[in-house]
Design a protein around this motif. Structure first.
Motif, PDB file in Angstrom:
ATOM      1  N   UNK A 183      98.933  -6.799  58.829  1.00  0.00           N
ATOM      2  CA  UNK A 183      98.291  -5.704  58.101  1.00  0.00           C
ATOM      3  C   UNK A 183      96.788  -5.700  58.342  1.00  0.00           C
ATOM      4  N   UNK A 184      96.248  -4.526  58.564  1.00  0.00           N
ATOM      5  CA  UNK A 184      94.802  -4.403  58.743  1.00  0.00           C
ATOM      6  C   UNK A 184      94.153  -4.014  57.427  1.00  0.00           C
ATOM      7  N   UNK A 185      92.837  -4.160  57.386  1.00  0.00           N
ATOM      8  CA  UNK A 185      92.106  -3.817  56.173  1.00  0.00           C
ATOM      9  C   UNK A 185      90.658  -4.220  56.290  1.00  0.00           C
ATOM     10  N   UNK A 186      89.912  -3.966  55.235  1.00  0.00           N
ATOM     11  CA  UNK A 186      88.481  -4.272  55.217  1.00  0.00           C
ATOM     12  C   UNK A 186      88.253  -5.622  54.553  1.00  0.00           C
ATOM     13  N   UNK A 187      87.536  -6.505  55.229  1.00  0.00           N
ATOM     14  CA  UNK A 187      87.057  -7.748  54.636  1.00  0.00           C
ATOM     15  C   UNK A 187      85.677  -7.450  54.057  1.00  0.00           C
ATOM     16  N   UNK A 188      85.521  -7.498  52.723  1.00  0.00           N
ATOM     17  CA  UNK A 188      84.246  -7.097  52.115  1.00  0.00           C
ATOM     18  C   UNK A 188      83.054  -7.800  52.769  1.00  0.00           C
ATOM     19  N   UNK A 189      82.070  -7.013  53.147  1.00  0.00           N
ATOM     20  CA  UNK A 189      80.874  -7.557  53.764  1.00  0.00           C
ATOM     21  C   UNK A 189      80.961  -7.702  55.271  1.00  0.00           C
ATOM     22  N   UNK A 190      82.189  -7.642  55.810  1.00  0.00           N
ATOM     23  CA  UNK A 190      82.376  -7.891  57.241  1.00  0.00           C
ATOM     24  C   UNK A 190      83.152  -6.789  57.952  1.00  0.00           C
ATOM     25  N   UNK A 191      83.473  -5.720  57.242  1.00  0.00           N
ATOM     26  CA  UNK A 191      84.059  -4.557  57.883  1.00  0.00           C
ATOM     27  C   UNK A 191      85.551  -4.657  58.143  1.00  0.00           C
ATOM     28  N   UNK A 192      86.049  -3.700  58.907  1.00  0.00           N
ATOM     29  CA  UNK A 192      87.477  -3.585  59.177  1.00  0.00           C
ATOM     30  C   UNK A 192      87.941  -4.720  60.090  1.00  0.00           C
ATOM     31  N   UNK A 193      89.044  -5.326  59.722  1.00  0.00           N
ATOM     32  CA  UNK A 193      89.616  -6.413  60.515  1.00  0.00           C
ATOM     33  C   UNK A 193      91.072  -6.067  60.825  1.00  0.00           C
ATOM     34  N   UNK A 194      91.459  -6.278  62.060  1.00  0.00           N
ATOM     35  CA  UNK A 194      92.829  -5.987  62.475  1.00  0.00           C
ATOM     36  C   UNK A 194      93.349  -7.140  63.310  1.00  0.00           C
ATOM     37  N   UNK A 195      94.212  -7.982  62.730  1.00  0.00           N
ATOM     38  CA  UNK A 195      94.712  -7.916  61.356  1.00  0.00           C
ATOM     39  C   UNK A 195      93.733  -8.543  60.366  1.00  0.00           C
ATOM     40  N   UNK A 196      93.917  -8.213  59.099  1.00  0.00           N
ATOM     41  CA  UNK A 196      93.111  -8.785  58.013  1.00  0.00           C
ATOM     42  C   UNK A 196      94.024  -9.741  57.241  1.00  0.00           C
ATOM     43  N   UNK A 197      94.149 -10.948  57.763  1.00  0.00           N
ATOM     44  CA  UNK A 197      95.184 -11.866  57.278  1.00  0.00           C
ATOM     45  C   UNK A 197      94.777 -12.592  55.997  1.00  0.00           C
TER      46      UNK A 197
END
Length: 273
Positions: A183-197
């Motif tokens: 699943x992808x998503x935003x890591x607060x402070x570090x932007x969109x991460x794919x995947x956001x594990x």
């Protein structure tokens, strides 16, 4: 550890840090270890630990309904319930997106309080803080962000995360592995991460870039950082954990300062292994 002296150069009023080996011994510590700092989101791993204890005690189950329709305790812990960041509003179907959610942890706290008939802050104290001797740590509000603690207390929690006494080792191991992978998503402070594990209450390092840990941190590193200028990571490959607390809100200073500290700590640990 000489590497911990790097916090002297952080542009913050107060900072303290420590490194804890896998056997629970303190490899090094620096700064006012008894100073109480607001934890912000470093509260979440503490709350998650209490939730996992509630699961082991049979008070709740990971796959029972909790939060918005279709969501479970597992979804809330893994930021996949679909709840918005800071309000009880569903933005996606459970399990489809990684939406980092304070509201999800608040729903989790409410769910456990109802299941146990104990206010969540009291449950957290009785289940985690008291057994570990974390006498300076308390939750004064939201289980997502309103914890207060010291480096001295979090040394005890960092030891627990490497050699659990309160939880079964297999329970912690499962919590520190990726849940709902891909699943992808935003890591607060570090932007969109794919995947956001993420695991269950812990962020998983994997190959995220940029990131608040170090360039030499192993992909298995897990932990959390807080917007109050705090972080806690455990690197199983290095056999150590690091806690750093400061009293300046997260911002560009932290993005610049934190990874070099982690890399220096890991290098020093490798030299002394």
């Amino acid at each position: 550890m000489q590497s911990l002296r790097m916090i002297e150069n952080w542009p913050v009023p107060t900072a303290a840090a420590a490194v804890v080996r896998a056997d629970g011994s303190v490899a090094g510590a620096y700064g006012p270890l008894e100073h109480r700092f607001p934890l912000a989101s470093v509260t979440k791993p503490l709350a998650a630990y209490a939730a996992l204890l509630a699961v082991e005690e049979g008070a709740v189950e990971l796959d029972e309904p909790a939060g918005p329709e279709g969501s479970t305790v597992r979804h809330l812990l893994a930021h996949t319930s679909g709840l918005a960041f800071d309000e009880q509003r569903a933005m996606a179907a459970p399990g489809t997106r990684r939406i980092y959610s304070n509201a999800g942890f608040e729903a989790l706290g409410d769910h456990i309080a109802k299941a146990t008939d104990i206010p969540f802050a009291q449950y957290l104290h009785e289940a985690v803080f008291a057994p570990l001797g974390m006498t300076a740590t308390e939750l004064s509000g939201s289980p997502a962000k309103d914890g207060v603690s010291t480096v001295a207390d979090l040394i005890r929690f960092a030891a627990e995360l490497q050699a659990p006494r309160l939880l079964a080792p297999q329970t912690l191991a499962a919590a520190a592995q990726v849940v709902f992978p891909g699943l992808s998503g935003v890591l607060p402070g570090y932007g969109h991460q794919k995947p956001n594990d993420w695991g269950l209450g812990f962020e998983i390092r994997d190959g995220k870039s940029p990131h608040w840990t170090g360039g030499s941190s192993s992909p298995r590193t897990f932990g959390h950082f807080g917007q109050s200028g705090t972080f806690l990571w455990v690197d199983p490959d290095a056999g150590a954990a690091c806690v750093a607390l400061a009293d300046r809100d997260f911002g560009p200073w932290a993005i610049e300062a934190w990874p070099p500290l982690t890399d220096a700590v890991l290098a020093e640990l490798a030299e002394t292994a």
